[in-house]
Design an enzyme around this catalytic site. Sequence first.
Site, PDB file in Angstrom:
ATOM      1  N   LYS A 152       1.043  -1.283   0.017  1.00 45.82           N
ATOM      2  CA  LYS A 152       0.248  -0.148   0.135  1.00 45.82           C
ATOM      3  C   LYS A 152       1.011   0.744  -0.296  1.00 45.82           C
ATOM      4  O   LYS A 152       0.886   2.282  -0.676  1.00 45.82           O
ATOM      5  CB  LYS A 152      -0.918  -0.049   1.317  1.00 45.82           C
ATOM      6  CG  LYS A 152      -2.219  -0.893   1.300  1.00 45.82           C
ATOM      7  CD  LYS A 152      -2.857  -1.068   2.634  1.00 45.82           C
ATOM      8  CE  LYS A 152      -4.066  -2.407   2.109  1.00 45.82           C
ATOM      9  NZ  LYS A 152      -4.343  -2.880   3.241  1.00 45.82           N
TER      10      LYS A 152
ATOM     11  N   GLN B 280      -4.497  -1.055   9.819  1.00 45.80           N
ATOM     12  CA  GLN B 280      -4.529  -2.710   9.173  1.00 45.80           C
ATOM     13  C   GLN B 280      -4.969  -3.808  10.080  1.00 45.80           C
ATOM     14  O   GLN B 280      -4.991  -3.657  11.450  1.00 45.80           O
ATOM     15  CB  GLN B 280      -2.978  -3.345   8.861  1.00 45.80           C
ATOM     16  CG  GLN B 280      -2.722  -4.103   7.884  1.00 45.80           C
ATOM     17  CD  GLN B 280      -3.571  -4.192   6.748  1.00 45.80           C
ATOM     18  OE1 GLN B 280      -3.307  -3.086   5.776  1.00 45.80           O
ATOM     19  NE2 GLN B 280      -4.314  -5.001   6.102  1.00 45.80           N
TER      20      GLN B 280
ATOM     21  N   ASP C 147     -11.113   3.607   4.476  1.00 46.47           N
ATOM     22  CA  ASP C 147     -11.495   2.167   4.155  1.00 46.47           C
ATOM     23  C   ASP C 147     -13.062   1.369   4.244  1.00 46.47           C
ATOM     24  O   ASP C 147     -13.473   0.675   3.431  1.00 46.47           O
ATOM     25  CB  ASP C 147     -10.877   1.304   5.557  1.00 46.47           C
ATOM     26  CG  ASP C 147      -9.721   0.478   5.608  1.00 46.47           C
ATOM     27  OD1 ASP C 147      -9.301   0.020   4.366  1.00 46.47           O
ATOM     28  OD2 ASP C 147      -9.203   0.306   6.517  1.00 46.47           O
TER      29      ASP C 147
END
Length: 300
Positions: A58, A102, A125
């Site tokens: 990422k 994460q 997200d």
Amino acid sequence: MSNTPSLARDIDGKAIAARVLEEVREDVAALAGQGVIPSLAVLLVGDDPASHVYVRNKLLRAEEAGIRSLEHRLPASTRQAEVLQLIAELNADPAVNGILVQLPLPAHIEEQAVIHAIDPIKDVDGFHRENVGGLVQGAEVLTPCTPSGCMRLLQETCGDVSGLHAVVIGRSNIVGKPMATLLLQAHCSVSVIHSRSIDAPALCRLADIVVVAVGRPQLIDASWLKPGAVVIDVGINRIETEAGPRLVGDVDYASARTVASAITPVPGGVGPMTIAYLLKNTVIATHLQGARRPLAAVAG
């Protein structure tokens, strides 16, 4: 004339993700012209090897797109209160446009408490309850990355999906539910199949579009599919074979492609789209924050 049945064409997630990332680069360049550099803060708690790989990928893609990345690595022993304090600081920092935690987190940290501590306008997200509710209502909010990526794959494969019957297999908060909502917004007729569904294969065989996200390797084979269906396989599972470990999806690719018209391979299908839409969400978040306050303030 050959009697060999035609096989489904692969939906090239890598190529489509590359186009999304180019769009992101263009948006980032336009923001830079206004003195704004989008930034993404990533929190990694603990030593999960897969999480470290995901975060590294990422951050690499973010750098390539011109997005400033801020990495916060915390030991597995970090207390929940410390994680929440860091999130509060990032929420208050106008130079931070996106916050990603994460998952999974260590067992002693409550994931929902951490997710809902993130400012919804920085929740790249798309998991915060305000973004989930806004998605259902059709508001302009940050949308979960994987379902957004799946919709782009469908748009580039099918064109206008209005009126088509879509079946989503799986009802998770991360993929299944938001996927069904996005398909409804695209004017599909949508069915959601799950562990309590009666005669799931028969229901699935009605679908023009099948999106599978159940976390069970090679569950869906040709017998579940209507001829010509488009199949989006979100699953990624590691299995052991005589040749060693390999990655497979939730769909039995070899079987399904004898019936489907198009299918995402694993790997190389949905996976690249998830990271691409994480970065696209970072740019969207930057724009949303600019609408909430002057862009000069975002630039710091």
